[in-house]
Design a protein around this motif. Sequence first.
Motif, PDB file in Angstrom:
ATOM      1  N   PRO A  82       0.290  -1.378  -0.091  1.00 19.93           N
ATOM      2  CA  PRO A  82       0.119  -0.005   0.293  1.00 19.93           C
ATOM      3  C   PRO A  82       1.007   0.691   0.175  1.00 19.93           C
ATOM      4  CG  PRO A  82      -0.692  -1.277   1.779  1.00 19.93           C
ATOM      5  CD  PRO A  82       0.817  -2.151   1.425  1.00 19.93           C
ATOM      6  N   ALA A  83       0.422   2.525  -0.818  1.00 15.00           N
ATOM      7  CA  ALA A  83       0.838   3.476  -0.333  1.00 15.00           C
ATOM      8  C   ALA A  83       1.613   3.808   1.018  1.00 15.00           C
ATOM      9  CB  ALA A  83      -0.033   5.152  -1.070  1.00 15.00           C
ATOM     10  N   GLN A  84       2.548   4.635   1.435  1.00 17.27           N
ATOM     11  CA  GLN A  84       2.348   5.502   2.524  1.00 17.27           C
ATOM     12  C   GLN A  84       3.286   6.978   2.777  1.00 17.27           C
ATOM     13  OE1 GLN A  84       6.053   2.452   4.587  1.00 17.27           O
ATOM     14  NE2 GLN A  84       7.138   2.689   2.261  1.00 17.27           N
ATOM     15  N   THR A  85       3.007   7.452   3.582  1.00 16.90           N
ATOM     16  CA  THR A  85       3.455   8.871   4.073  1.00 16.90           C
ATOM     17  C   THR A  85       4.602   8.272   5.609  1.00 16.90           C
ATOM     18  OG1 THR A  85       2.106   9.412   3.126  1.00 16.90           O
ATOM     19  CG2 THR A  85       2.962  11.070   4.416  1.00 16.90           C
ATOM     20  N   PRO A  86       5.829   8.065   5.023  1.00 14.99           N
ATOM     21  CA  PRO A  86       6.694   7.692   5.942  1.00 14.99           C
ATOM     22  C   PRO A  86       7.169   9.071   7.157  1.00 14.99           C
ATOM     23  CG  PRO A  86       7.348   6.808   3.629  1.00 14.99           C
ATOM     24  CD  PRO A  86       6.664   7.250   3.890  1.00 14.99           C
ATOM     25  N   GLU A  87       7.493   8.650   7.681  1.00 19.42           N
ATOM     26  CA  GLU A  87       8.481   9.622   8.970  1.00 19.42           C
ATOM     27  C   GLU A  87       9.490   9.660   9.109  1.00 19.42           C
ATOM     28  OE1 GLU A  87       7.217  10.622  12.961  1.00 19.42           O
ATOM     29  OE2 GLU A  87       4.929   9.905  12.476  1.00 19.42           O
ATOM     30  N   PHE A  88      10.216   8.770   7.823  1.00 26.28           N
ATOM     31  CA  PHE A  88      11.800   8.012   7.695  1.00 26.28           C
ATOM     32  C   PHE A  88      12.071   8.382   5.733  1.00 26.28           C
ATOM     33  CE2 PHE A  88       9.067   4.701   7.708  1.00 26.28           C
ATOM     34  CZ  PHE A  88       9.589   3.914   6.754  1.00 26.28           C
ATOM     35  N   ASP A  89      13.561   9.250   5.492  1.00 26.84           N
ATOM     36  CA  ASP A  89      13.737   8.949   4.401  1.00 26.84           C
ATOM     37  C   ASP A  89      14.388   7.405   4.134  1.00 26.84           C
ATOM     38  OD1 ASP A  89      13.781  11.416   4.791  1.00 26.84           O
ATOM     39  OD2 ASP A  89      15.830  12.139   4.630  1.00 26.84           O
ATOM     40  N   GLU A  90      14.056   7.410   3.436  1.00 28.49           N
ATOM     41  CA  GLU A  90      14.789   5.873   2.270  1.00 28.49           C
ATOM     42  C   GLU A  90      15.268   6.323   1.487  1.00 28.49           C
ATOM     43  OE1 GLU A  90      12.251   1.435   1.645  1.00 28.49           O
ATOM     44  OE2 GLU A  90      11.294   3.218   2.891  1.00 28.49           O
ATOM     45  N   HIS A 125       3.367   4.608   8.551  1.00 26.51           N
ATOM     46  CA  HIS A 125       1.605   5.319   7.834  1.00 26.51           C
ATOM     47  C   HIS A 125       1.304   5.431   6.856  1.00 26.51           C
ATOM     48  CE1 HIS A 125       2.492   7.419  11.439  1.00 26.51           C
ATOM     49  NE2 HIS A 125       3.475   9.153  11.294  1.00 26.51           N
ATOM     50  N   ARG A 126       0.846   3.730   6.542  1.00 23.16           N
ATOM     51  CA  ARG A 126       0.913   2.635   5.166  1.00 23.16           C
ATOM     52  C   ARG A 126      -1.124   3.222   5.284  1.00 23.16           C
ATOM     53  NH1 ARG A 126       4.292  -1.610   6.152  1.00 23.16           N
ATOM     54  NH2 ARG A 126       6.136  -1.681   4.785  1.00 23.16           N
ATOM     55  N   ASP A 127      -1.692   3.355   3.827  1.00 23.59           N
ATOM     56  CA  ASP A 127      -2.383   3.203   3.318  1.00 23.59           C
ATOM     57  C   ASP A 127      -3.258   1.953   4.020  1.00 23.59           C
ATOM     58  OD1 ASP A 127      -1.853   5.955   2.425  1.00 23.59           O
ATOM     59  OD2 ASP A 127      -2.888   5.119   0.622  1.00 23.59           O
ATOM     60  N   GLY A 153       7.726  12.608   5.006  1.00 22.47           N
ATOM     61  CA  GLY A 153       6.722  12.890   4.682  1.00 22.47           C
ATOM     62  C   GLY A 153       5.885  13.576   3.345  1.00 22.47           C
ATOM     63  N   GLU A 154       6.863  12.448   1.806  1.00 23.79           N
ATOM     64  CA  GLU A 154       6.079  12.328   0.536  1.00 23.79           C
ATOM     65  C   GLU A 154       5.709  11.124   0.975  1.00 23.79           C
ATOM     66  OE1 GLU A 154       8.500  11.925  -3.650  1.00 23.79           O
ATOM     67  OE2 GLU A 154       9.561  12.123  -2.132  1.00 23.79           O
ATOM     68  N   ARG A 155       4.519  11.382  -0.218  1.00 30.54           N
ATOM     69  CA  ARG A 155       3.894   9.913  -0.333  1.00 30.54           C
ATOM     70  C   ARG A 155       4.017   8.599  -0.867  1.00 30.54           C
ATOM     71  NH1 ARG A 155      -0.997   8.154  -2.288  1.00 30.54           N
ATOM     72  NH2 ARG A 155      -2.541   6.937  -1.081  1.00 30.54           N
ATOM     73  N   VAL A 156       4.853   7.907  -0.828  1.00 30.41           N
ATOM     74  CA  VAL A 156       5.013   7.273  -1.591  1.00 30.41           C
ATOM     75  C   VAL A 156       4.361   5.235  -1.926  1.00 30.41           C
ATOM     76  CG1 VAL A 156       7.119   7.862  -2.030  1.00 30.41           C
ATOM     77  CG2 VAL A 156       6.789   6.020   0.014  1.00 30.41           C
ATOM     78  N   ARG A 157       4.206   5.171  -3.179  1.00 30.30           N
ATOM     79  CA  ARG A 157       3.979   3.124  -2.982  1.00 30.30           C
ATOM     80  C   ARG A 157       5.105   2.591  -3.700  1.00 30.30           C
ATOM     81  NH1 ARG A 157       0.018   0.391  -7.251  1.00 30.30           N
ATOM     82  NH2 ARG A 157      -0.591  -1.385  -5.935  1.00 30.30           N
ATOM     83  N   TYR A 158       5.842   1.944  -3.639  1.00 31.79           N
ATOM     84  CA  TYR A 158       7.026   0.663  -4.060  1.00 31.79           C
ATOM     85  C   TYR A 158       6.063  -0.560  -4.682  1.00 31.79           C
ATOM     86  CZ  TYR A 158       9.986   3.343  -1.171  1.00 31.79           C
ATOM     87  OH  TYR A 158      10.923   4.490  -0.992  1.00 31.79           O
ATOM     88  N   LEU A 159       7.030  -1.315  -6.111  1.00 32.80           N
ATOM     89  CA  LEU A 159       5.779  -2.370  -6.445  1.00 32.80           C
ATOM     90  C   LEU A 159       7.494  -2.514  -6.857  1.00 32.80           C
ATOM     91  CD1 LEU A 159       4.074   0.190  -6.942  1.00 32.80           C
ATOM     92  CD2 LEU A 159       2.521  -1.667  -8.456  1.00 32.80           C
ATOM     93  N   VAL A 160       7.051  -4.205  -7.487  1.00 35.11           N
ATOM     94  CA  VAL A 160       8.406  -4.461  -8.306  1.00 35.11           C
ATOM     95  C   VAL A 160       7.917  -4.908  -9.689  1.00 35.11           C
ATOM     96  CG1 VAL A 160       9.801  -4.996  -6.587  1.00 35.11           C
ATOM     97  CG2 VAL A 160       8.047  -6.945  -7.128  1.00 35.11           C
ATOM     98  N   GLY A 161       8.817  -4.644 -10.970  1.00 32.81           N
ATOM     99  CA  GLY A 161       9.081  -5.412 -12.357  1.00 32.81           C
ATOM    100  C   GLY A 161       8.242  -6.314 -12.535  1.00 32.81           C
ATOM    101  N   GLU A 162       8.255  -6.982 -13.452  1.00 34.19           N
ATOM    102  CA  GLU A 162       7.821  -8.526 -13.971  1.00 34.19           C
ATOM    103  C   GLU A 162       9.220  -9.782 -14.145  1.00 34.19           C
ATOM    104  OE1 GLU A 162       8.583  -8.187 -18.404  1.00 34.19           O
ATOM    105  OE2 GLU A 162       6.954  -7.943 -17.700  1.00 34.19           O
ATOM    106  N   LEU A 163      10.007  -8.995 -13.295  1.00 35.78           N
ATOM    107  CA  LEU A 163      11.067 -10.550 -12.801  1.00 35.78           C
ATOM    108  C   LEU A 163      11.220 -10.346 -11.140  1.00 35.78           C
ATOM    109  CD1 LEU A 163      14.063  -9.502 -15.220  1.00 35.78           C
ATOM    110  CD2 LEU A 163      11.992 -10.993 -15.621  1.00 35.78           C
TER     111      LEU A 163
END
Length: 119
Positions: free
Chosen positions: A47-55, A114-116, A86-96
Amino acid sequence: MAELIEKATRIPVPGGKVIDEYVGRVTSGTSTVSVAHMEAPPGWSEPAQTPEFDEVTLVLRGSVLVEHDGGRLEVSAGQAVITRAGERVRYLVGELGADYVAVCLPAFDPELAHRDPDV
């Protein structure tokens, strides 16, 4: 004093993703930074998240897709991406699928992510 981390702690997560934490709240009791090796199968997403940390995400194999308010980035093997607290992000992976290292500052904590809610 230098401290050897003899082995990672495997952190269970749903969806077939494997997380091995080397430094962080679980393995070393470190709250300032976490370092984990991740392996995600094809089609994995979270799920998308708006974390309190840099990654910082360093991709070793495959690709990681990062959706953010400004668009979508494809991060391929040999590349890295930084997302900011503070940036809303969502992580996914490619087809491999993907094999990557994640470094979080401060250390990852589910309560700081802070995941949706899953829809």
